[in-house]
Design an enzyme around this catalytic site. Structure first.
Site, mmCIF file in Angstrom:
data_model
loop_
_atom_site.group_PDB
_atom_site.id
_atom_site.type_symbol
_atom_site.label_atom_id
_atom_site.label_comp_id
_atom_site.label_asym_id
_atom_site.label_seq_id
_atom_site.Cartn_x
_atom_site.Cartn_y
_atom_site.Cartn_z
ATOM 1 N N ASP A 131 -42.874 3.944 27.851
ATOM 2 C CA ASP A 131 -43.927 4.833 28.101
ATOM 3 C C ASP A 131 -43.404 6.234 28.861
ATOM 4 O OD1 ASP A 131 -46.017 6.519 27.268
ATOM 5 O OD2 ASP A 131 -47.660 5.419 28.589
ATOM 6 N N HIS A 183 -37.621 11.054 23.342
ATOM 7 C CA HIS A 183 -37.465 9.870 22.818
ATOM 8 C C HIS A 183 -36.320 9.306 22.425
ATOM 9 C CE1 HIS A 183 -41.774 10.069 22.099
ATOM 10 N NE2 HIS A 183 -41.766 11.122 21.213
ATOM 11 N N LEU A 188 -30.469 -13.690 22.721
ATOM 12 C CA LEU A 188 -32.063 -13.047 22.991
ATOM 13 C C LEU A 188 -32.758 -12.772 21.662
ATOM 14 C CD1 LEU A 188 -33.576 -11.248 24.900
ATOM 15 C CD2 LEU A 188 -32.413 -9.182 23.915
HETATM 16 C C1 IPE Z 1 -48.356 2.922 23.987
HETATM 17 O O1 IPE Z 1 -48.125 4.434 24.726
HETATM 18 C C2 IPE Z 1 -47.556 2.790 22.823
HETATM 19 C C3 IPE Z 1 -46.120 2.878 22.962
HETATM 20 C C4 IPE Z 1 -45.355 2.736 23.976
HETATM 21 C C5 IPE Z 1 -45.498 2.588 21.820
HETATM 22 P P1 IPE Z 1 -48.950 5.567 24.472
HETATM 23 O O2 IPE Z 1 -48.438 6.711 25.291
HETATM 24 O O3 IPE Z 1 -49.244 5.697 22.770
HETATM 25 O O4 IPE Z 1 -50.301 5.135 25.050
HETATM 26 P P2 IPE Z 1 -51.541 5.857 25.666
HETATM 27 O O5 IPE Z 1 -52.063 6.838 24.400
HETATM 28 O O6 IPE Z 1 -51.039 6.559 26.653
HETATM 29 O O7 IPE Z 1 -52.549 4.860 25.852
HETATM 30 C C1 IPE Z 2 -43.387 6.732 24.714
HETATM 31 O O1 IPE Z 2 -43.505 7.797 25.473
HETATM 32 C C2 IPE Z 2 -43.040 6.454 23.288
HETATM 33 C C3 IPE Z 2 -44.302 6.393 22.330
HETATM 34 C C4 IPE Z 2 -45.458 6.260 22.571
HETATM 35 C C5 IPE Z 2 -43.879 6.339 20.910
HETATM 36 P P1 IPE Z 2 -44.574 8.815 25.044
HETATM 37 O O2 IPE Z 2 -44.343 9.547 23.938
HETATM 38 O O3 IPE Z 2 -45.882 8.244 24.967
HETATM 39 O O4 IPE Z 2 -44.612 9.810 26.079
HETATM 40 P P2 IPE Z 2 -45.676 10.488 27.323
HETATM 41 O O5 IPE Z 2 -46.685 9.312 27.430
HETATM 42 O O6 IPE Z 2 -46.433 11.390 26.302
HETATM 43 O O7 IPE Z 2 -44.937 10.869 28.486
HETATM 44 MG MG MG Z 3 -47.536 7.735 26.367
#
Ligand code: IPE
Ligand code: IPE
Ligand code: MG
Length: 246
Positions: A15, A32, A126
């Protein structure tokens, strides 16, 4: 635990890509993209450290709520990751497993995911479990439906619905429960990730944003894991000893 001392199964909620990009005035896509590089580093580090299973949360069933452009970007990055990295993963002995629903995925992505699983099926290094279009509640409901169908068909007596029978009908059927669940970016929630499987996992929440994650960050999380006392509802070793002498 593996002989080398690494937890056998590490699961990561990757995240913070968007915040990493925003902090630099870059588009979320750049976060990303750099997140995929962090994934590559983490796979390599996991192999080096002797981790047996690495599960990564890549796209949740709730991530469809994001703007179509971002969803398209994430799908594109998954395609590129498999196309660019599959041969190298295979050469490194990595076995790829996909967790999640194939519904709503394009036939192209569905095909690539199947190709990745099939090519690496017999590898013994792995196991990289990619949770993509994954949601823990849906997985649990599906396991309940499978059991109900078997009971209704007379193939399974209701009393045979045990924790083991339930686990065996989850997407993670033959994968051990995670020892350590790491979430980057400072958020402290599961966001519908491995809720059944993480019943006794240790959690490490780090403020590190996913694109910055690297081997030292993984080692720091593992060091924190080693400092934990996993009691599983019993007594710690020290507690059990003092209990025995009192
Ligand atoms: C959780 O992250 C999903 C992934 C890392 C793929 P999100 O960014 O979607 O989660 P919330 O919305 O903050 O709970
Ligand atoms: C994690 O990073 C990737 C996915 C959930 C697909 P985020 O896109 O959720 O990044 P933040 O949480 O907005 O910083
Ligand atoms: Mg996120």
């Amino acid at each position: 635990m593996t002989p080398a001392g690494a937890p056998a199964h590490v699961a990561i909620i990757m995240d913070g890509n968007g915040r990493w990009a925003s902090a630099r005035g870059l588009p979320r896509f750049e976060g990303h993209r750099r997140g995929v590089e962090a994934l590559r580093r983490t796979v390599r580090a996991s192999i080096d450290l002797g981790i047996r299973y690495l599960t990564v949360f890549s796209f949740s069933s709730e991530n469809w709520r994001r703007p179509p452009q971002e969803i398209g970007d994430l799908m594109g990055l998954l395609k590129r990751f498999i196309r660019n990295d599959l041969a190298q993963l295979h050469a490194s002995g990595v076995r790829v497993r996909i967790l999640g629903s194939r519904q709503r995925l394009s036939s192209e992505i569905d095909g690539l995911l199947t190709e990745a699983e099939n090519l690496t099926r017999d590898n013994t290094g792995l196991t990289l479990v990619v949770a993509f279009n994954y949601g823990s509640r849906a997985e649990i409901v599906q396991a309940a439906q499978r059991l109900a169908l078997e009971v209704a068909a007379g193939r399974l007596p209701p009393e045979a619905i045990t924790e083991e029978a339930f686990s065996a009908r989850l997407g993670t059927a033959d994968i051990p429960d995670p020892d350590l669940v790491i979430r980057t970016s400072g958020e402290m929630r599961l966001s519908n990730f491995l809720m059944w499987q993480s019943a006794y996992s240790e959690f490490v929440f780090t403020p590190c944003l996913w694109p910055d994650f690297d081997r030292p960050a993984l080692e720091a999380a593992i060091a924190e894991f080693h400092g934990r006392d996993r009691r599983y509802g019993g007594l710690s070793r020290a507690g059990a000893v003092s209990g025995a002498v009192s």
